[in-house]
Design a protein around this motif. Structure first.
Motif, short mmCIF file in Angstrom:
data_model
loop_
_atom_site.label_atom_id
_atom_site.label_comp_id
_atom_site.label_asym_id
_atom_site.label_seq_id
_atom_site.Cartn_x
_atom_site.Cartn_y
_atom_site.Cartn_z
N THR A 110 -21.40 59.37 56.49
CA THR A 110 -20.12 59.15 56.40
C THR A 110 -19.31 59.83 55.37
O THR A 110 -19.97 60.04 54.37
N ASN A 111 -18.03 60.31 55.75
CA ASN A 111 -17.30 61.12 54.65
C ASN A 111 -17.65 62.56 54.48
O ASN A 111 -17.11 63.09 53.60
N ASP A 112 -18.70 62.99 55.11
CA ASP A 112 -19.06 64.54 55.10
C ASP A 112 -18.04 65.10 56.03
O ASP A 112 -17.68 64.91 56.90
N PHE A 113 -17.77 66.35 55.60
CA PHE A 113 -17.01 67.47 56.39
C PHE A 113 -17.98 68.37 56.95
O PHE A 113 -18.82 68.73 56.60
N VAL A 114 -17.75 68.36 58.57
CA VAL A 114 -18.84 68.92 59.31
C VAL A 114 -18.46 69.63 60.50
O VAL A 114 -17.09 69.37 60.69
N SER A 115 -18.93 70.52 61.09
CA SER A 115 -18.58 70.86 62.26
C SER A 115 -19.74 70.87 63.25
O SER A 115 -20.99 71.22 63.17
N VAL A 116 -19.40 69.92 64.33
CA VAL A 116 -20.38 69.71 65.30
C VAL A 116 -19.74 70.07 66.65
O VAL A 116 -18.55 69.89 67.15
N GLY A 117 -20.15 70.82 67.49
CA GLY A 117 -19.71 71.52 68.74
C GLY A 117 -18.70 72.16 68.57
O GLY A 117 -18.66 73.34 67.77
N SER A 118 -17.44 71.84 69.04
CA SER A 118 -16.24 72.64 69.07
C SER A 118 -15.31 71.88 67.95
O SER A 118 -14.23 72.44 67.85
N HIS A 119 -15.70 71.07 67.28
CA HIS A 119 -14.87 70.21 66.32
C HIS A 119 -15.23 70.17 65.07
O HIS A 119 -16.59 70.27 64.82
N SER A 120 -14.32 70.17 64.04
CA SER A 120 -14.69 70.15 62.62
C SER A 120 -13.75 69.14 61.97
O SER A 120 -12.66 68.75 62.55
#
Length: 762
Positions: free
Chosen positions: A588-598
């Motif tokens: 939680t609260n991490d900035f991630v990029s998963v699939g086609s969304h960030s």
């Protein structure tokens, strides 16, 4: 013979009764001596046949002496009405209205007979000496003398007993004052417990005072019996009535203590408590001494009809007095109940508001019911009503005491130590949620139990007989088992959830990443634990109430298999999510990029992850569509910047200005977000219009973008101060050239908003 009668009155009375039964013509013959009566009785008892006939005659008199059969609360049985019906109705065909009419007619007939008997006795006492049925003057004088002596003996016992009682009460007053002061002091949290303990000790002292006064009265009664030949039965009637009435008054003082504020169980004002105590004490004294002393004396010495009439008169006076008080105070109690309802919510508020509107009707109905039952069947109704009322008061008082105690505990917040809150931060909030809820459930069950036992006290149903049946025992056992199961389930949930929090809660030295991972795993484990405990609890509860859970378990297995085949995507989501959490890929609260969304992780479930991007858009990404996770906030971040300068600028001077800008950045608001000195990677490219220099700044995770924006601002400022050009795209206009290689002049002039191009010579 008179000496023998005085020594053994009960024995002679029994012998006379037996002889009168065995020799029915004895009244027409000359009376025989006592010896002949004894001998005749002995002969009758020795002969088997005569003894059997004597027993049959006694049984016949017993059946003849039985009162006419009545139904519940004086209702005339339908069979009796049907037997007297000229149309030949059966018991089933007799209507309820006719039975009620018959019962009402019986009440009116009984009242008329009782008051007629009283009128006849009074007329015989105070009327003229002439006429039939009037005793001679000498016999009347003897009766009045005997009555006067009996009343004098009774008055002496009454005065002596009450003097001893009031003296003992005065001696115990200091103890009551100390108990009241002790109950009024101390913390508010334990106020109800101190009050209950003080009231209990005061009640014991009050009962001891009543018992000592009763013993003193018994001693005085024995002296009066021996010295003045007083009737011990009449004196015992008063002493028994004194014991019962004063014990009832002691119970009333527990609820409505008017002199001692701290010894009052009910939360009412002193003036209201004084009024209630006085009213109920008067009712108890009138009914108790009247029905337990005066009525038995009249029954034995005058006639049963006169005694019944006096009992009816006493109950009528008590009814009128109670009705006047109820109607006079109906508005006061209605207002008090409505004000108390303002402090409650939900069913309790509705119950209090409803009670405030109908309480006087219920009280009047109760008083009328007691009066009607007493008139219809005074011999058994008065003890029944008294016992049921006393039991109801005890049950309601105990229920209110426990309810008030639980209400005070519900309103108190539980505080845990700082060490426990640090290791299990949610335990205090969880305890303050489940403990009040459990106390509310317990209070509701106690109030329900009070209602059940009160209805049983009034014989609405037989609770003991129902519990003695197999269904009753199984129902009570199942209810207790369910309550224990629910309590254990709540305790297991609190214990396991607290253990998970203890293991996963971040410590004082934990990094933000560790704290975020702990929050994510706690949410996952809490959800799993909750689902597991709920399913197991429901299954166990169903088995306790008699539901066979084996088919449910088998059906759940088949359903799970079908879901596994039909919802493979869902199963894949769950399994992938579990492995992502175990690998600590995102929190939680991490900035991630998963699939086609960030975006920033707002929630990590067991099936999907929820992201919030820079534009505020909320994305839910199933784990099955996640082939890679790019986490930008793990351990540290880097700002990688490339800054271009013009070809004519000095690269070394540009690097100096970049370092100066970094020094200014370290002294600013981002000094805590910088983890290491800036790294100058050097010239990365000789681009078309610029020379590019790359720098790397190591920052705390998630702050690389903010640090980069601040550093770009400083670079622009320092390059401008040093006169270092930051190249930007240029536009070149080509006007062509002559054959000899010269280009014609192309002067440009700006006039207002128009661009005018002129050639030389024009």
């Amino acid at each position: 013979m008179s000496h023998q009668v005085r020594l053994a009155p009960n024995l002679i009375l029994l012998l006379s009764l037996l002889l009168s039964l065995w020799v029915p013509t004895a009244s027409a013959q000359a009376p025989s001596s006592a010896q002949s009566q004894y001998g005749e009785l002995a002969d009758a008892l020795e002969d088997d046949g005569r003894r059997e006939r004597l027993i049959e005659q006694l049984r016949g008199l017993e059946r003849a002496a039985e009162p006419a059969p009545l139904g519940m609360e004086g209702e005339v049985p339908a069979a009796q009405i049907a037997a007297s019906s000229p149309s030949g109705q059966t018991a089933e065909q007799v209507s309820f209205a006719r039975r009620m009419a018959a019962a009402t007619g019986n009440i009116a007939g009984d009242l008329g007979q009782q008051f007629a008997a009283i009128t006849g006795v009074v007329t015989g006492w105070f009327g003229s000496d002439s006429g039939a049925g009037v005793a001679p003057a000498s016999e009347t004088a003897l009766d009045m003398k005997t009555v006067g002596a009996a009343l004098l003996n009774l008055a002496m016992l009454v005065v002596a007993t009450f003097v001893v009682f009031w003296a003992l009460r005065a001696l115990a007053g200091s103890a009551f004052i100390r108990l009241s002061r002790w109950a009024s002091r101390g913390s508010e949290k334990l106020a109800i417990l101190r009050t209950a303990a003080a009231v209990g000790m005061a009640a014991v002292a009050d009962i001891v005072v009543v018992a000592l006064a009763y013993l003193a009265g018994s001693f005085i009664a024995s002296l009066l019996t021996e010295q003045l030949a007083a009737d011990a039965t009449r004196l015992a009637l008063f002493l028994n009535a004194f014991l019962v009435v004063e014990l009832v008054k002691a119970g009333l003082r527990m609820l409505f203590s008017s002199r001692y504020e701290g010894l009052r169980l009910l939360p009412v004002a002193a003036e209201q408590a004084r009024y209630c105590n006085r009213f109920l004490a008067r009712e108890a004294g009138l009914i108790g001494y009247g029905m337990l002393v005066l009525v038995p004396v009249l029954n034995f010495n005058v006639s049963p009809s006169v005694g019944n009439g006096m009992g009816t008169l006493i109950m009528l006076l008590a009814l009128v007095y109670a009705a006047l008080v109820i109607l006079r105070k109906r508005t006061v109690l209605r207002t008090a109940l409505a004000q108390r309802a303002e402090h409650h919510h939900g069913p309790a508020r509705l119950a209090l508001l409803g009670l405030s509107r109908v309480w006087h009707g219920l009280a009047l109905a109760y008083a009328l019911l007691v009066f009607a039952v007493t008139v219809l069947n005074p011999e058994t109704a008065v003890p029944f009503v008294a016992t049921a009322t006393l039991q109801t008061l005890l049950y309601v008082g105990a229920g209110l005491l426990v309810s008030v105690a639980l209400g005070q505990l519900i309103g108190k917040e539980i505080h845990l130590s700082e060490r426990i809150n640090a290791s299990m931060p949610r335990l205090q909030a969880r305890v303050n949620t489940y403990v009040p809820t459990g106390l509310k459930v317990i209070r509701a069950l106690i109030l329900t139990l009070v209602l059940v036992v009160c209805l049983d006290a009034w014989r609405v149903y037989d609770l003991a007989a129902w519990y003695g049946t197999e269904a009753g025992a199984m129902t009570v056992s199942a209810l207790l088992d369910i309550l224990i199961i629910l309590a254990l389930a709540a305790a297991v949930w609190v214990a396991l959830a607290s253990l998970v929090e203890h293991k996963l809660s971040p410590g004082e030295n934990s990094t933000p990443a560790q704290a975020a991972r702990g929050e994510t795993l706690m949410g996952l484990f809490h959800t799993t634990l909750a689902i597991t405990i709920i399913i197991m609890t429901v299954m166990i509860v169903l088995s306790e109430i008699g539901v066979d859970i084996a088919p449910l378990i088998a059906g759940a297995g088949v359903l799970g298999l079908a879901i596994g085949f039909g919802a493979q995507k869902l199963v894949q989501d769950v399994i992938t999510g579990v492995f992502i959490q175990l690998e600590n890929a995102m929190n939680t609260n991490d900035f991630v990029s998963v699939g086609s969304h960030s975006g920033t992780v707002e929630r990590v479930g067991i099936r999907s992850v929820a992201l919030r991007d820079l534009y505020g858009t909320y994305h839910i990404v199933p784990f099955s569509s996640v082939d890679a996770v790019s986490n930008f906030t793990r351990e540290y971040g880097n700002h990688v910047g490339e800054y271009g300068i013009a070809y004519r600028e000095s690269i070394d001077d540009a690097i100096v200005q970049l370092e100066a800008a970094f020094e200014a950045l370290k002294d600013g608001e981002h000094k805590d977000n910088i983890l290491a000195p800036m790294t100058v990677a050097g010239v990365t490219a000789l681009a078309d219009s610029s020379v590019n220099i790359r720098v790397v700044i190591k920052t705390t995770p998630g702050n690389q973008w903010a640090v980069g924006r601040a550093f770009n601002r400083l670079v622009k400022i320092y390059f401008d101060k040093a006169g270092i050009e930051i190249p930007f795209p240029h536009t070149t206009l080509y006007f062509g050239e002559d054959r000899d290689g010269t280009a014609p002049a192309a002067p440009v002039r700006l006039t207002d908003d128009r661009v005018v191009s002129t050639q030389s010579g024009k």
